[in-house]
Design a protein around this motif. Structure first.
Motif, PDB file in Angstrom:
ATOM      1  N   VAL A  39      45.401   3.091  34.612  1.00 49.35           N
ATOM      2  CA  VAL A  39      43.978   3.059  34.271  1.00 49.35           C
ATOM      3  C   VAL A  39      43.789   3.330  32.777  1.00 49.35           C
ATOM      4  CG1 VAL A  39      41.703   4.088  34.684  1.00 49.35           C
ATOM      5  CG2 VAL A  39      43.296   3.783  36.593  1.00 49.35           C
ATOM      6  N   GLU A  40      43.137   2.410  32.101  1.00 51.02           N
ATOM      7  CA  GLU A  40      42.751   2.564  30.704  1.00 51.02           C
ATOM      8  C   GLU A  40      41.461   3.381  30.667  1.00 51.02           C
ATOM      9  OE1 GLU A  40      43.627   1.194  26.620  1.00 51.02           O
ATOM     10  OE2 GLU A  40      44.717   0.861  28.467  1.00 51.02           O
ATOM     11  N   VAL A  41      41.392   4.388  29.813  1.00 48.81           N
ATOM     12  CA  VAL A  41      40.211   5.252  29.749  1.00 48.81           C
ATOM     13  C   VAL A  41      39.662   5.258  28.328  1.00 48.81           C
ATOM     14  CG1 VAL A  41      39.255   7.538  30.223  1.00 48.81           C
ATOM     15  CG2 VAL A  41      41.228   6.735  31.519  1.00 48.81           C
ATOM     16  N   ILE A  42      38.348   5.075  28.238  1.00 51.29           N
ATOM     17  CA  ILE A  42      37.651   5.108  26.954  1.00 51.29           C
ATOM     18  C   ILE A  42      36.690   6.293  26.991  1.00 51.29           C
ATOM     19  CG2 ILE A  42      36.303   3.782  25.284  1.00 51.29           C
ATOM     20  CD1 ILE A  42      38.893   2.325  26.453  1.00 51.29           C
ATOM     21  N   LEU A  43      36.796   7.182  26.003  1.00 56.98           N
ATOM     22  CA  LEU A  43      35.891   8.325  25.889  1.00 56.98           C
ATOM     23  C   LEU A  43      35.079   8.134  24.622  1.00 56.98           C
ATOM     24  CD1 LEU A  43      38.962   9.491  26.775  1.00 56.98           C
ATOM     25  CD2 LEU A  43      37.539  11.449  27.257  1.00 56.98           C
ATOM     26  N   THR A  44      33.754   8.216  24.733  1.00 53.63           N
ATOM     27  CA  THR A  44      32.921   8.024  23.557  1.00 53.63           C
ATOM     28  C   THR A  44      32.086   9.264  23.273  1.00 53.63           C
ATOM     29  OG1 THR A  44      30.886   7.151  24.555  1.00 53.63           O
ATOM     30  CG2 THR A  44      32.698   5.576  24.210  1.00 53.63           C
ATOM     31  N   GLY A  45      31.508   9.267  22.088  1.00 53.77           N
ATOM     32  CA  GLY A  45      30.581  10.312  21.692  1.00 53.77           C
ATOM     33  C   GLY A  45      31.049  11.059  20.461  1.00 53.77           C
ATOM     34  N   ARG A  46      30.088  11.538  19.721  1.00 56.71           N
ATOM     35  CA  ARG A  46      30.372  12.362  18.543  1.00 56.71           C
ATOM     36  C   ARG A  46      31.100  13.629  18.964  1.00 56.71           C
ATOM     37  NH1 ARG A  46      25.578  11.554  14.468  1.00 56.71           N
ATOM     38  NH2 ARG A  46      24.827   9.575  15.236  1.00 56.71           N
ATOM     39  N   TYR A  47      31.711  14.239  17.996  1.00 56.14           N
ATOM     40  CA  TYR A  47      32.303  15.575  18.156  1.00 56.14           C
ATOM     41  C   TYR A  47      33.426  15.627  19.190  1.00 56.14           C
ATOM     42  CZ  TYR A  47      27.596  16.288  16.260  1.00 56.14           C
ATOM     43  OH  TYR A  47      26.441  16.177  15.540  1.00 56.14           O
ATOM     44  N   ALA A  48      34.287  14.640  19.216  1.00 55.39           N
ATOM     45  CA  ALA A  48      35.429  14.688  20.139  1.00 55.39           C
ATOM     46  C   ALA A  48      36.238  15.952  19.860  1.00 55.39           C
ATOM     47  CB  ALA A  48      36.303  13.448  19.963  1.00 55.39           C
ATOM     48  N   PRO A  49      36.517  16.730  20.899  1.00 59.99           N
ATOM     49  CA  PRO A  49      37.283  17.954  20.685  1.00 59.99           C
ATOM     50  C   PRO A  49      38.746  17.664  20.360  1.00 59.99           C
ATOM     51  CG  PRO A  49      36.757  17.704  23.008  1.00 59.99           C
ATOM     52  CD  PRO A  49      36.064  16.594  22.278  1.00 59.99           C
ATOM     53  N   LYS A  50      39.346  18.549  19.610  1.00 58.23           N
ATOM     54  CA  LYS A  50      40.735  18.395  19.169  1.00 58.23           C
ATOM     55  C   LYS A  50      41.675  18.196  20.355  1.00 58.23           C
ATOM     56  CE  LYS A  50      44.345  20.568  16.322  1.00 58.23           C
ATOM     57  NZ  LYS A  50      45.347  19.767  16.920  1.00 58.23           N
ATOM     58  N   GLU A  51      41.445  18.903  21.442  1.00 56.46           N
ATOM     59  CA  GLU A  51      42.323  18.788  22.614  1.00 56.46           C
ATOM     60  C   GLU A  51      42.374  17.358  23.136  1.00 56.46           C
ATOM     61  OE1 GLU A  51      40.209  22.862  23.111  1.00 56.46           O
ATOM     62  OE2 GLU A  51      39.783  20.903  22.243  1.00 56.46           O
ATOM     63  N   LEU A  52      41.242  16.667  23.134  1.00 52.86           N
ATOM     64  CA  LEU A  52      41.214  15.282  23.597  1.00 52.86           C
ATOM     65  C   LEU A  52      41.797  14.338  22.551  1.00 52.86           C
ATOM     66  CD1 LEU A  52      37.791  15.042  25.469  1.00 52.86           C
ATOM     67  CD2 LEU A  52      40.075  15.350  26.424  1.00 52.86           C
TER      68      LEU A  52
END
Length: 171
Positions: free
Chosen positions: A129-142
């Motif tokens: 599964v390909e996963v796309i995470l969006t949004g400002r302020y992505a945390p360092k862990e991600l």
């Protein structure tokens, strides 16, 4: 796909959700199934109509009205947590080739749930599964966990001149 990667679209520039929608269109046109989960958002943006038009595309919203200019309420947290639980199951089952977690970074920024919950969902997904995470302020862990990170940088935006969101362009 044998292996799905984790992509992050973050930064203060415009285009994170738009890029995820573009990738979704490309995937659907290639015969893939896409789940598009929108956190924080509850407004009826134009893209919510896409599942009626595109075979293999499903979109769900896990938010109410926009609370960017106010503190989130308990109901906002409840809806976001329920949405994350749904997305965890979708990722685990692997019935979709691409899963978009739109504005999940904003949900984390506003502490609607914990980054450890998102990491757990990503670690327990089907490997293809390909996963796309969006949004400002992505945390360092991600960011550390991701295979691809793109930062959208605002250079100039007509919003600063008072132009409101336009249907079909920003909403």
């Amino acid at each position: 796909m044998d292996k799905g990667y984790i992509q992050i679209y973050t930064g203060n520039g415009k285009g994170k959700t738009t890029a995820a929608l573009g990738l979704s269109l490309r995937a659907v046109c290639a015969g893939k199934k896409v789940f598009f989960g929108q956190f924080v958002k509850g407004m009826k943006y134009s893209e919510v109509k896409a599942e009626k038009i595109l075979s293999g595309f499903e979109i769900r919203q896990f938010g109410r009205e926009c609370f960017i200019y106010r503190d989130p309420e308990e109901e906002d947290k409840k809806i976001a947590k329920e949405g994350l639980a749904i997305c965890k199951e979708i990722l685990k089952k692997g019935e979709y080739d691409v899963v978009v977690l739109d504005e999940i970074n904003i949900a984390l920024y506003f502490k609607l749930f914990e980054v450890s919950d998102v990491i757990e969902a990503l670690e327990n997904r089907k490997p293809n599964v390909e996963v796309i995470l969006t949004g400002r302020y992505a945390p360092k862990e991600l960011i550390d966990m991701a295979d691809l990170v793109t930062e959208m940088k605002e250079v100039k935006h007509y919003y600063n001149k008072g132009v409101k969101a336009r249907k079909g362009i920003e909403s």
